[in-house]
Design a protein around this motif. Sequence first.
Motif, PDB file in Angstrom:
ATOM      1  N   PHE A 197      -5.446  -9.864  -2.784  1.00 37.00           N
ATOM      2  CA  PHE A 197      -6.643  -9.613  -1.987  1.00 37.00           C
ATOM      3  C   PHE A 197      -6.806  -8.102  -1.796  1.00 37.00           C
ATOM      4  O   PHE A 197      -5.839  -7.391  -1.526  1.00 37.00           O
ATOM      5  CB  PHE A 197      -6.539 -10.305  -0.631  1.00 37.00           C
ATOM      6  N   ASN A 198      -8.034  -7.639  -1.939  1.00 33.97           N
ATOM      7  CA  ASN A 198      -8.324  -6.205  -1.880  1.00 33.97           C
ATOM      8  C   ASN A 198      -7.513  -5.475  -2.954  1.00 33.97           C
ATOM      9  O   ASN A 198      -6.659  -4.629  -2.670  1.00 33.97           O
ATOM     10  CB  ASN A 198      -8.037  -5.628  -0.490  1.00 33.97           C
ATOM     11  N   VAL A 199      -7.789  -5.820  -4.195  1.00 32.30           N
ATOM     12  CA  VAL A 199      -7.010  -5.326  -5.338  1.00 32.30           C
ATOM     13  C   VAL A 199      -6.919  -3.813  -5.352  1.00 32.30           C
ATOM     14  O   VAL A 199      -5.853  -3.234  -5.610  1.00 32.30           O
ATOM     15  CB  VAL A 199      -7.652  -5.833  -6.654  1.00 32.30           C
ATOM     16  N   PHE A 200      -8.018  -3.123  -5.070  1.00 31.35           N
ATOM     17  CA  PHE A 200      -8.051  -1.669  -5.165  1.00 31.35           C
ATOM     18  C   PHE A 200      -7.736  -0.982  -3.843  1.00 31.35           C
ATOM     19  O   PHE A 200      -7.938   0.225  -3.702  1.00 31.35           O
ATOM     20  CB  PHE A 200      -9.414  -1.216  -5.686  1.00 31.35           C
ATOM     21  N   ASP A 201      -7.219  -1.754  -2.871  1.00 35.77           N
ATOM     22  CA  ASP A 201      -6.825  -1.205  -1.571  1.00 35.77           C
ATOM     23  C   ASP A 201      -7.962  -0.417  -0.922  1.00 35.77           C
ATOM     24  O   ASP A 201      -7.791   0.713  -0.461  1.00 35.77           O
ATOM     25  CB  ASP A 201      -5.577  -0.329  -1.715  1.00 35.77           C
ATOM     26  N   THR A 202      -9.128  -1.032  -0.887  1.00 34.69           N
ATOM     27  CA  THR A 202     -10.287  -0.427  -0.237  1.00 34.69           C
ATOM     28  C   THR A 202     -10.010  -0.221   1.247  1.00 34.69           C
ATOM     29  O   THR A 202      -9.532  -1.135   1.925  1.00 34.69           O
ATOM     30  CB  THR A 202     -11.516  -1.344  -0.417  1.00 34.69           C
ATOM     31  N   ARG A 203     -10.306   0.965   1.744  1.00 32.06           N
ATOM     32  CA  ARG A 203     -10.048   1.245   3.160  1.00 32.06           C
ATOM     33  C   ARG A 203     -11.256   0.970   4.054  1.00 32.06           C
ATOM     34  O   ARG A 203     -11.091   0.743   5.256  1.00 32.06           O
ATOM     35  CB  ARG A 203      -9.631   2.711   3.335  1.00 32.06           C
ATOM     36  N   PHE A 204     -12.440   1.012   3.476  1.00 33.24           N
ATOM     37  CA  PHE A 204     -13.640   0.847   4.290  1.00 33.24           C
ATOM     38  C   PHE A 204     -14.504  -0.251   3.704  1.00 33.24           C
ATOM     39  O   PHE A 204     -14.816  -0.232   2.507  1.00 33.24           O
ATOM     40  CB  PHE A 204     -14.437   2.158   4.346  1.00 33.24           C
ATOM     41  N   PHE A 205     -14.909  -1.213   4.553  1.00 37.75           N
ATOM     42  CA  PHE A 205     -15.871  -2.238   4.155  1.00 37.75           C
ATOM     43  C   PHE A 205     -16.752  -2.533   5.366  1.00 37.75           C
ATOM     44  O   PHE A 205     -16.501  -3.433   6.150  1.00 37.75           O
ATOM     45  CB  PHE A 205     -15.173  -3.500   3.658  1.00 37.75           C
ATOM     46  N   ASN A 206     -17.787  -1.722   5.514  1.00 41.88           N
ATOM     47  CA  ASN A 206     -18.765  -1.844   6.604  1.00 41.88           C
ATOM     48  C   ASN A 206     -18.099  -1.931   7.973  1.00 41.88           C
ATOM     49  O   ASN A 206     -18.494  -2.729   8.831  1.00 41.88           O
ATOM     50  CB  ASN A 206     -19.694  -3.028   6.370  1.00 41.88           C
ATOM     51  N   GLY A 207     -17.074  -1.107   8.161  1.00 41.68           N
ATOM     52  CA  GLY A 207     -16.422  -1.034   9.462  1.00 41.68           C
ATOM     53  C   GLY A 207     -17.021   0.080  10.297  1.00 41.68           C
ATOM     54  O   GLY A 207     -18.207   0.395  10.210  1.00 41.68           O
ATOM     55  N   ARG A 208     -16.177   0.699  11.082  1.00 42.70           N
ATOM     56  CA  ARG A 208     -16.640   1.744  11.994  1.00 42.70           C
ATOM     57  C   ARG A 208     -16.852   3.060  11.257  1.00 42.70           C
ATOM     58  O   ARG A 208     -16.071   3.428  10.383  1.00 42.70           O
ATOM     59  CB  ARG A 208     -15.608   1.951  13.091  1.00 42.70           C
ATOM     60  N   VAL A 209     -17.929   3.760  11.618  1.00 40.51           N
ATOM     61  CA  VAL A 209     -18.119   5.142  11.196  1.00 40.51           C
ATOM     62  C   VAL A 209     -18.345   5.983  12.453  1.00 40.51           C
ATOM     63  O   VAL A 209     -18.689   5.454  13.517  1.00 40.51           O
ATOM     64  CB  VAL A 209     -19.306   5.300  10.221  1.00 40.51           C
ATOM     65  N   THR A 240      -5.917   0.872  12.639  1.00 40.33           N
ATOM     66  CA  THR A 240      -6.586  -0.432  12.663  1.00 40.33           C
ATOM     67  C   THR A 240      -8.087  -0.320  12.435  1.00 40.33           C
ATOM     68  O   THR A 240      -8.768  -1.341  12.334  1.00 40.33           O
ATOM     69  CB  THR A 240      -6.328  -1.149  13.995  1.00 40.33           C
ATOM     70  N   GLN A 241      -8.604   0.913  12.355  1.00 37.72           N
ATOM     71  CA  GLN A 241     -10.034   1.092  12.090  1.00 37.72           C
ATOM     72  C   GLN A 241     -10.388   0.745  10.645  1.00 37.72           C
ATOM     73  O   GLN A 241     -11.550   0.541  10.322  1.00 37.72           O
ATOM     74  CB  GLN A 241     -10.442   2.540  12.375  1.00 37.72           C
ATOM     75  N   PHE A 242      -9.377   0.669   9.775  1.00 34.33           N
ATOM     76  CA  PHE A 242      -9.633   0.475   8.355  1.00 34.33           C
ATOM     77  C   PHE A 242      -9.654  -1.009   7.984  1.00 34.33           C
ATOM     78  O   PHE A 242      -9.092  -1.859   8.675  1.00 34.33           O
ATOM     79  CB  PHE A 242      -8.586   1.195   7.510  1.00 34.33           C
ATOM     80  N   TYR A 243     -10.265  -1.285   6.850  1.00 34.68           N
ATOM     81  CA  TYR A 243     -10.250  -2.612   6.236  1.00 34.68           C
ATOM     82  C   TYR A 243      -8.806  -2.955   5.860  1.00 34.68           C
ATOM     83  O   TYR A 243      -8.020  -2.082   5.485  1.00 34.68           O
ATOM     84  CB  TYR A 243     -11.139  -2.580   4.998  1.00 34.68           C
ATOM     85  N   ALA A 244      -8.454  -4.227   5.980  1.00 31.26           N
ATOM     86  CA  ALA A 244      -7.068  -4.646   5.724  1.00 31.26           C
ATOM     87  C   ALA A 244      -6.621  -4.231   4.323  1.00 31.26           C
ATOM     88  O   ALA A 244      -7.384  -4.338   3.363  1.00 31.26           O
ATOM     89  CB  ALA A 244      -6.938  -6.146   5.894  1.00 31.26           C
ATOM     90  N   PHE A 279       0.862  -1.186   0.000  1.00 30.97           N
ATOM     91  CA  PHE A 279       0.000   0.000   0.000  1.00 30.97           C
ATOM     92  C   PHE A 279       0.897   1.234   0.000  1.00 30.97           C
ATOM     93  O   PHE A 279       1.112   1.885   1.012  1.00 30.97           O
ATOM     94  CB  PHE A 279      -0.956  -0.005   1.198  1.00 30.97           C
ATOM     95  N   PRO A 280       1.452   1.580  -1.153  1.00 30.67           N
ATOM     96  CA  PRO A 280       2.415   2.686  -1.221  1.00 30.67           C
ATOM     97  C   PRO A 280       1.879   4.003  -0.670  1.00 30.67           C
ATOM     98  O   PRO A 280       2.634   4.814  -0.146  1.00 30.67           O
ATOM     99  CB  PRO A 280       2.716   2.787  -2.724  1.00 30.67           C
ATOM    100  N   ASP A 281       0.578   4.229  -0.781  1.00 29.86           N
ATOM    101  CA  ASP A 281       0.024   5.478  -0.271  1.00 29.86           C
ATOM    102  C   ASP A 281      -0.379   5.284   1.188  1.00 29.86           C
ATOM    103  O   ASP A 281      -1.548   5.343   1.551  1.00 29.86           O
ATOM    104  CB  ASP A 281      -1.184   5.897  -1.118  1.00 29.86           C
ATOM    105  N   GLY A 282       0.611   5.056   2.031  1.00 30.98           N
ATOM    106  CA  GLY A 282       0.337   4.724   3.421  1.00 30.98           C
ATOM    107  C   GLY A 282      -0.289   5.843   4.213  1.00 30.98           C
ATOM    108  O   GLY A 282      -0.934   5.609   5.232  1.00 30.98           O
ATOM    109  N   ASN A 283      -0.128   7.099   3.790  1.00 31.94           N
ATOM    110  CA  ASN A 283      -0.702   8.206   4.544  1.00 31.94           C
ATOM    111  C   ASN A 283      -2.217   8.108   4.625  1.00 31.94           C
ATOM    112  O   ASN A 283      -2.826   8.550   5.598  1.00 31.94           O
ATOM    113  CB  ASN A 283      -0.296   9.544   3.908  1.00 31.94           C
ATOM    114  N   ASN A 284      -2.833   7.542   3.589  1.00 31.69           N
ATOM    115  CA  ASN A 284      -4.280   7.357   3.638  1.00 31.69           C
ATOM    116  C   ASN A 284      -4.687   6.346   4.699  1.00 31.69           C
ATOM    117  O   ASN A 284      -5.844   6.297   5.091  1.00 31.69           O
ATOM    118  CB  ASN A 284      -4.803   6.899   2.276  1.00 31.69           C
ATOM    119  N   ARG A 285      -3.741   5.539   5.135  1.00 34.05           N
ATOM    120  CA  ARG A 285      -4.008   4.543   6.164  1.00 34.05           C
ATOM    121  C   ARG A 285      -3.378   4.918   7.497  1.00 34.05           C
ATOM    122  O   ARG A 285      -3.278   4.102   8.402  1.00 34.05           O
ATOM    123  CB  ARG A 285      -3.503   3.167   5.714  1.00 34.05           C
ATOM    124  N   LEU A 286      -2.908   6.137   7.628  1.00 30.73           N
ATOM    125  CA  LEU A 286      -2.361   6.670   8.877  1.00 30.73           C
ATOM    126  C   LEU A 286      -1.097   5.950   9.303  1.00 30.73           C
ATOM    127  O   LEU A 286      -0.778   5.875  10.490  1.00 30.73           O
ATOM    128  CB  LEU A 286      -3.408   6.584   9.999  1.00 30.73           C
TER     129      LEU A 286
END
Length: 885
Positions: free
Chosen positions: A832-844, A867-871, A252-259
């Motif tokens: 797995f998770n080809v498009f690096d989706t960050r949210f999949f019915n997790g916490r809002v 850790t709030q994000f989808y893997a 996930f090269p754009d790690g800033n989006n994942r904190l």
Amino acid sequence: MNHRRTGGRIIRATAFAAAVAWCLVFFAAAIEAGTTGKLSGRIVDADGQPVFGVNVLIVGTKMGANTDLDGYFSVINIPAGTYGVRLSHVAYKQMIFSNVVISADQTRKLDAELESSTVSMETVEVRAERPVVDVNLTSMRATVTAEEIAALPLQELQDVVNLQAGVVDGHIRGGRLGEVQYQVDGVSVNNAFDNKSTLKIDRSLLQEVQVISGVFDAEYGQAMSGVVNAVLKDGTEDFHWSAEFFGGGFVFPDGNNRLVDDQVLPASIGSAQLSLSGPTGLPETVLLLNARGYRFDDYVQAERRFVSGDRSDFEHLVFYPSGGGEKEPLGYSTEYSGLLKLTNKSVPNVGVCYQAIFNTIHGRRINWAYRLNPDGLTKQTTYSVDHGVDWTHTLSASTYYKVSVRQNYHEYWDRLYDSLWDPRYDFNGPAIGHENYELGAYVQGVDFTRYVQRTNEVLAVGSFVSQVNRFHLVKFGGEYHLPRIEFGRLGYLVNSTGQLVRHRDEPPDYPGPKQYKPVIAAAYAQDQIEWRDLTVRAGLRLDYFAARDSLPSDLSNPANSIPPPAPASRFVATEAKVRLAPRLGMAIPISESAGLHFAYGHFYQFPAIGTIFANADYRILFDYAASSVDPGVLGNPDIKPEKTVQYEMGYKHAITPDLGMDLNLFYKDIRDLLGVEFISTYNDAQYARLTNVDFGDVVGFTLAMNHRKLGPVSASMDYTWQHAEGNSSNPDETWTRAQAGEDPRPRLVPLNWDQRHTLNATLSTVLLRDISASFILRLASGQPYTPVTEVTFGHGLETNSGRKPVSTSMDLRAEKNFACGDYNIGLFGRVFNVFDTRFFNGRVYDSTGSPYYSRSRSDRFALADPTQFYAPRRIEIGIKLEPGS
């Protein structure tokens, strides 16, 4: 942990239970869910007239039958798999059908027209195609074969289950978690502590997986939402081996989006798996061995800036880190699993099988608060062993019985140090951080959690099956479970005036692990009627549960501590619970390629032992008064079984020989779920306890489309719409609302997992002769949440009146096969998770409905938690090896 001591306990428990099991095998009545199927059909000549005396043989076995005067035949007790079927008669050409798929608990229809022959040994070969829809099924049942599993980016049994119509995050058709019966080769592997599976089953072991999300037969019990039956592979008569190795990691090269920092972690996952199958040298005895090792490092990295024994000046915000700053995974796990299966058929008409499956997992659960002090986190260890003997005795071509005796052993630990008196607890102290330093990260101390859960269950299961005539296949059985369940705190560490005070086994305030020995039993009768094209499955099940515990006779004086004139109270034994559950299903073909089905059933399930016995010592209320500290929700071992009544109807249609449609409508009326009631005492206090008060209902439909082949492409799609609502999503919700000053009275609201729209699509293609690819697309509408309108005062809207955002995810697999010398080699890659989706019915966040921002200052800590994000995207590359043909 002292693994030698733990291993000794497991060995002693296994030896004891095995001895008990061998005794029970001769005395216990039993229930046996399906691992075998049935083949039936009609043989006619070129004029459509029935042919009497045709020999029908399952190639490679001793199973078969002869047609009757009307040309009909039936072969029962066929293990799930793919076979050849040979039809032979002296006056007709021999006919051989290849690729005949037999599924557990299902009837495979095979009709044929024989050609006359004047030449001996003439043969007609036909490749049978599995029907794209089965118009004889009486309820919704998905069957996934080993070949289909191997072609998709799936690794474990649960991955297969989550892909089926009607399944949402482990919830089947809107039911609560723990309402699904998991079986391996027809025998339950659920842990009575939480009604969840004790085993993780790798795909290399699976011959077939059945997911029954509709009305299921009377032979299945202790479930209200569905049944998952994993049929394992058997040993082979010829020696065969295979191996699979893969490794990979997160990208996930754009790690800033994942904190987190921009990272590529290429070696955080590794797996090695080996299977051996073949003869043992003993008469008619074959062996299957499988072993797998797996390592997983989570993508969130910890920095050892502090060690647990550091001390900081929190008053002046002066911190003294002494760690070396090394990076390591904050969460990780190491897993080992395996299977041993021995099958013996040396005694005529008798099959004996011993199998043992084990899992062991050692790891550390991720907790972002410990990111600067990872040594303070507790570690979790799980041991699971399921083993036993199956005995199958064929009494005639139309009758057999099967008895199985198993031991399910499960052990779970969560602690940092083995001993409660370990001096490191005193030296390190409790975990502490400061909100003005690194958002409250713990900078000293350790987690004081100390917990154990053990289940040692012996169960005897079996069935008697007979094809009494052409129209009736009857099945009788019962089951007997003797679980011994232990759970609780392994001591308490209380920080009192700067000193740690230890408490262990000091009830009622500091109870230790306690053991419970309930009894669970059942019996059933079932008839499968096949009359002309009509199929009816009717059954009746009797369930029995005895908690074998006690409760106060007067709940208003629960500890018998309120003086007269309050009536005295004493402990009285709980009552055994008995329920009858009718089941009925009907399949009505309206043509050779289309059919309707209707199904109805009552389903009962006894709640998880770990729930009804938790906090169930009423002596804790000895000094309880209106001004006392609330003791929480008390358990209730005298609970009734939970109940679901389900209705289902469906339409199946083979639009073309390769395109099938399956539409199912369902409704579930759910009653007597675990909830909370409030009991008033004679001294004007009030406490909460579990009872059967919660309720709900689910309405919905599923639409499945399956295209077996379109040139080099095959595809499937299933869509689920459902509306799941009830008065609470978990047993403690009513008590939680009362504690928050909200109205605790029942109301009907969407359940937490009320996901209205779910779409799963798969596509597999052969790009060249030896290159294949497949993908899985998942799309889900938002699950509900409760929004707040004024975050300063916490004013909330109606419970679960908001909706989370829509979620999408895609997984991909590609494989290249080739021969190299004496070996067949497959190189594969999975994403797995080809498009690096960050949210999949997790916490809002309840102030915005977004997973990415909040209007509340109190959420600033959670907003920084990765850790709030989808893997994130995970890439794996591997190789498969097996000997060439």
